[in-house]
Each structure stands twice: as structure tokens, then as C-alpha cells.
Design an enzyme around this catalytic site. Structure first.
Site, PDB file in Angstrom:
ATOM      1  N   ALA A   1       0.839  -1.205   0.000  1.00  0.00           N
ATOM      2  CA  ALA A   1       0.000   0.000   0.000  1.00  0.00           C
ATOM      3  C   ALA A   1       0.873   1.253   0.000  1.00  0.00           C
ATOM      4  O   ALA A   1       2.003   1.235   0.486  1.00  0.00           O
ATOM      5  CB  ALA A   1      -0.900   0.001   1.234  1.00  0.00           C
ATOM      6  N   ASP A   2       0.343   2.341  -0.564  1.00  0.00           N
ATOM      7  CA  ASP A   2       1.014   3.635  -0.386  1.00  0.00           C
ATOM      8  C   ASP A   2       0.154   4.476   0.555  1.00  0.00           C
ATOM      9  O   ASP A   2      -0.865   4.002   1.069  1.00  0.00           O
ATOM     10  CB  ASP A   2       1.266   4.321  -1.737  1.00  0.00           C
ATOM     11  CG  ASP A   2      -0.023   4.669  -2.475  1.00  0.00           C
ATOM     12  OD1 ASP A   2      -1.089   4.748  -1.835  1.00  0.00           O
ATOM     13  OD2 ASP A   2       0.042   4.867  -3.699  1.00  0.00           O
ATOM     14  N   SER A   3       0.594   5.714   0.804  1.00  0.00           N
ATOM     15  CA  SER A   3      -0.092   6.522   1.815  1.00  0.00           C
ATOM     16  C   SER A   3      -1.554   6.775   1.436  1.00  0.00           C
ATOM     17  O   SER A   3      -2.419   6.834   2.312  1.00  0.00           O
ATOM     18  CB  SER A   3       0.648   7.847   2.018  1.00  0.00           C
ATOM     19  OG  SER A   3       0.691   8.559   0.796  1.00  0.00           O
TER      20      SER A   3
END
Lengths: 79, 421
Positions: free
Chosen positions: A35-37
Site C-alpha cells: 500500500a502507499d499513503s
């Protein structure tokens, strides 16, 4: 795993497009599940939607793993 | 100035996923228009469009999963998924997959869109009103922005050169090809992945263009007859969706690596009408000047043109104005030139139109064939220009021009030529 744990897992699989086997309690959204932010923001929104509760930003910041989410929601879920 | 050639082509169109399936159906005189089934059209004037047929990839259907992870598709409007597919095809076709830092930095992107994420904006506006701001996705903004088509392609393929985008309504695709070619000619990049993508087919899109009196409305029973440029019964354009992407490359760069070269981009002209937001200037002067500028840049005269892929959207006003401008440009050479509108088959892909039509102009050169203007039963005006009604024609094509004109009075013309050494 609790019913809430199963529902958390389902949301994580759906949103991050990862294999269900990888979604274990100590899996980190960012380090283990890719996941990214922005993904983590969306995940928190999906948890709020599914469990009918509000997750304040300071609480959201402490939800880093699948297990963190399950623990938080076991205490706070309204639906 | 450095010379720029085309070494890769990619496309998602209402006639199929891929350049060759689309081209084959165009030459067969097929239409991509069909009834809209993906949303409620009961209260819309226009109930048809040229839609991309989704499927598992068999029979040339579009399988988005082949080009973008399902989890990423969810975050973006379809124009970005179309762009990813067309760009992936074009890079494969060009056999250009930069791996070294130098090659990555020499390769840029310029994929535009006329409207971008219209559907996502409409849906999110409803969500905001009904559920409040906390329900707005963090992917709302990056999934609608027009330049994110270029952004996603750049990230997926590691392209670190110019990362740019064009927004000029229905001229977008042509401007993208022309501007990207200039970046290469001036040395800002050696390779550019350029084109346009559009996904306007939605309730709000149809309602908006209906309100502007731009869409065909009279063919709900026979959608395949609706797009009929130059025909006396035309009543507006048929909305299309999809993407076209070209790999443009500096000539020496292409030759050094032994790339297949489709054609050279030799001319590009731009102009403004300064007349009206949606109507073309009645004298067609804007189109005339963009074509003249492209010819001047190419160092050609009008009689050098073999084929013109017209803007020809099938609107009552626009088709004849463009035809008049082309007649003025060609003068005595009019009878030697073929001009057709492939929008008769594909519908109007708005910001992607100029890109897919530049590709059709290139394929006309490759195959020495001019695609037909289907549904052209009775031209509304007489002309010496061969409008190629109904049936494709074999003829020598060495130089082809593609016109694109957009709302806001923006015009672009691109000229491609068979490579001469």
C-alpha cells in the site's frame, strides 16, 4: 479469527489486490502489502464504511497492520 | 531540426482492442455505434454511442485487466485505463522498453484528453452531497486529472523524459502528436509516447453534449446509420470512447536500433478561430490556416497531398465548413485528393480522435488504401474531392494529412509521409 477479523481481511484483499494468504495479523499495509499513503487513507475509509464508526486521524495513524485494524474495530465497531 | 518518425501504434476503439482489428473493420465499412446499455438512457435524447466492447479479450474485446491491475482500475476513470492499454500496445509494437537510465530519461509521454474524468467527478459530486466530505476518496483527484494518463503510463514504463499532456477538446490527439514531435525535433526527448484518451460516455456526458446541440439524436432505432459525415441526413456527432497512442522517435535513434518505421511526421500546423466557443467560423479560415501552416512546415504544396483524414464529425455545420476550407486549400488539385471521415465508423472520440485518426492516416500510407466514409448516401453538397463513400479504395498514398478541430476554436493539422531517405 473473529468475524471482524474476517471482514477486515476481505476489505484489505479487495482494496490492495493482494493474495488472501498474505493478509495475516502482523502484515503491515505499507511494508508487506504494497500500500502507499493514499491506499491507507482509503482503507481507513473502507473500514469506517463497513463498521459504521468514525476513525479519527490520530487513531488512523496507529493502524499500521491488519491486526491493528482488527483490534481497533473490535473495540469500536458499531455495525 | 531533427527528423521524427513513427515506430509504434496502439489503440482501443469502439471497433476493437488493437490497431489491426480496428483498421480491418474500418476498411470493411463497419460501424462501432450501438445502443448504450451501461446506464439509464430512458430520459436522454440520444440513446446510442460508439462504445468500447469490454470482454475477456477474445474477439478483439477490451480486457482492461490485461493492461492495468484491477485495484488500480478502481481508482481512475476509464480514459486512463484506455491510455494504459494503447500505450502498452504502442511500446510493444515499437519494441521499445527502456531499461537504462539514459534511455528512460530520453523517453517522454504526452497523452491528453478532452474532458478527463467526467464520470468520476459526477459520481463524487453526488457522494459529497449525499454523504459528506469524509467519504471522498483520496484517489478522487489523481484518478480524474487529465495529465494522469501520461502520469500512469510514465510510472508503469519508467519513462523519465518530458511528462506532459494536452487539453484542447477535440483537437487534443492531433496537438499531442504534433507537440510531441516538436519536443523530439528540438532535442528535449528522443522518443515520445503521444496520443489521446477519452471516456465521455455517461449520463452527464450525453446530457451535456445534447444540451449543446452537438450530438446525433435521430437514429435511436438504427445507431449504425447515425454517424454520416457529409450526408444530407446527418444530424450531429456520435460519441465515442477509447484511446490512440503513437511512439514517435528521432529518425537516427530509430534506425540505429533497427526499428520498423511506419512514416515520418513532416508537418504540423495550429490555429485559432477567435470566433465562437462551439461553432466553427463559417468561412473555415481557422482550418484553412492550420492546414496551410502544416503544409508550409512540411515544405509541400497542396497538390502533394494524397489523402486527408477529415475532422468530419457529422454535424450539420462543421462538415461543410471543413470541406470548403479543404477545397480552398486544394484549388485545382481537389480532384486528385481523397478525403474521408473515419468518424463515420468509429464515432467521435473527442480528445482521442486526433490520435486514432493520425494512426489511420499512417495505415493508409502503409497499405496504400483510403478508408471509406460510411453512410454517405447523398452528399449535401457537390465537390470534386473524392469523399470515398461506403467502400475503401486502393490507391497510392505517400502523403496524408489529418485534421482536428475543437471547441474553443482550436485547430490542428498533422502531415505524415512515407519515409524517404
Amino acid at each position: 479469527m473473529s468475524d471482524i477479523g474476517e471482514r477486515v481481511k476481505k476489505i484489505v484483499v479487495e482494496h490492495l489486490g493482494v493474495e488472501p494468504e498474505k493478509v495475516v495479523d502482523n502484515a503491515s499495509f505499507i511494508d508487506d502489502l504494497g500500500a502507499d499513503s493514499l491506499d491507507t487513507v482509503e482503507l481507513v475509509m473502507a473500514f469506517e464504511e463497513e463498521f459504521g464508526c468514525e476513525i479519527p486521524d490520530d487513531a488512523a495513524e496507529t493502524i499500521l497492520t491488519v491486526g491493528d485494524a482488527t483490534k481497533f474495530l473490535e473495540k469500536n465497531a458499531k455495525s | 531540426m531533427r527528423r521524427v518518425v513513427v515506430t509504434g501504434l496502439g489503440m482501443v476503439s469502439p471497433l476493437g482492442c488493437g490497431v489491426e482489428p480496428t483498421w480491418k473493420r474500418i476498411l470493411n465499412g463497419e460501424s462501432g455505434a450501438r445502443p448504450i446499455e451501461s446506464f439509464d438512457v430512458s430520459d436522454l435524447q440520444t440513446k446510442y454511442a460508439c462504445t468500447v466492447v469490454r470482454g475477456d479479450g477474445s474477439n478483439d474485446t477490451f480486457n482492461p485487466d490485461k493492461w492495468m491491475e484491477p485495484k488500480d482500475q478502481r481508482k481512475v476513470d476509464d480514459f486512463i485505463v484506455f491510455a494504459m492499454a494503447a500505450a502498452g500496445q504502442a511500446l510493444d509494437d515499437a519494441n521499445w522498453h527502456p531499461e537504462s537510465e539514459e534511455d528512460k530519461c530520453a523517453t517522454g509521454t504526452m497523452i491528453g484528453s478532452g474532458i478527463g474524468g467526467l464520470n468520476g467527478i459526477a459520481d463524487t459530486a453526488i457522494l459529497l452531497k449525499e454523504r459528506g466530505p469524509r467519504r471522498v476518496s483520496p484517489f478522487f483527484i489523481p484518478g480524474r486529472l487529465i495529465n494522469l494518463a501520461s502520469g500512469y503510463v510514465s510510472i508503469a514504463h519508467g519513462l523519465k523524459g518530458p511528462n506532459h499532456s494536452v487539453v484542447t477538446a477535440c483537437s487534443t490527439g492531433a496537438h499531442a502528436v504534433g507537440d510531441a514531435a516538436r519536443l523530439i525535433a528540438l532535442g528535449d526527448a528522443d522518443v515520445m509516447v503521444a496520443g489521446g484518451a477519452e471516456s465521455p460516455i455517461s449520463r452527464i456526458g450525453i446530457a451535456g453534449f445534447n444540451a449543446a446541440r452537438a450530438l446525433s439524436t435521430g437514429f435511436n432505432e438504427t445507431p449504425e446509420k447515425a454517424s454520416r459525415p457529409y450526408d444530407k441526413d446527418r444530424d450531429g456527432f456520435v460519441m465515442g470512447e477509447g484511446a490512440g497512442v503513437l511512439v514517435l522517435e528521432e529518425l537516427d535513434h530509430a534506425q540505429r536500433r533497427g526499428a520498423r518505421i511506419y512514416a515520418e511526421v513532416i508537418g504540423y500546423g495550429l490555429s485559432g478561430d477567435a470566433y465562437h466557443i462551439t461553432s466553427p467560423s463559417p468561412d473555415g479560415d481557422g482550418g484553412f490556416r492550420s492546414m496551410s501552416a502544416a503544409l508550409k512546415r512540411a515544405g509541400l504544396t497542396p497538390s502533394d497531398l494524397d489523402y486527408i483524414n477529415a475532422h468530419g464529425t457529422s454535424t450539420p455545420l462543421g462538415d461543410e465548413i471543413e470541406l470548403g476550407a479543404v477545397e480552398r486549400l486544394l484549388g485545382n488539385a481537389a480532384s486528385k485528393v481523397a478525403m474521408s471521415s473515419t468518424k463515420s465508423s468509429t464515432g467521435h472520440l473527442l480528445g482521442a480522435a486526433g490520435a486514432i485518426e493520425a494512426i489511420f492516416a499512417i495505415l493508409a500510407i502503409r497499405d496504400n488504401v483510403v478508408p471509406p466514409t460510411i453512410n454517405l448516401d447523398s452528399p449535401s453538397v457537390a465537390t470534386a474531392i473524392d469523399l470515398v463513400p461506403h467502400v475503401a479504395k486502393k490507391r497510392e498514398v505517400n502523403v496524408a494529412l489529418s485534421n482536428s478541430f475543437g471547441f474553443g476554436g482550436t485547430n490542428a493539422s498533422v502531415i505524415v509521409r512515407r519515409l524517404v531517405h
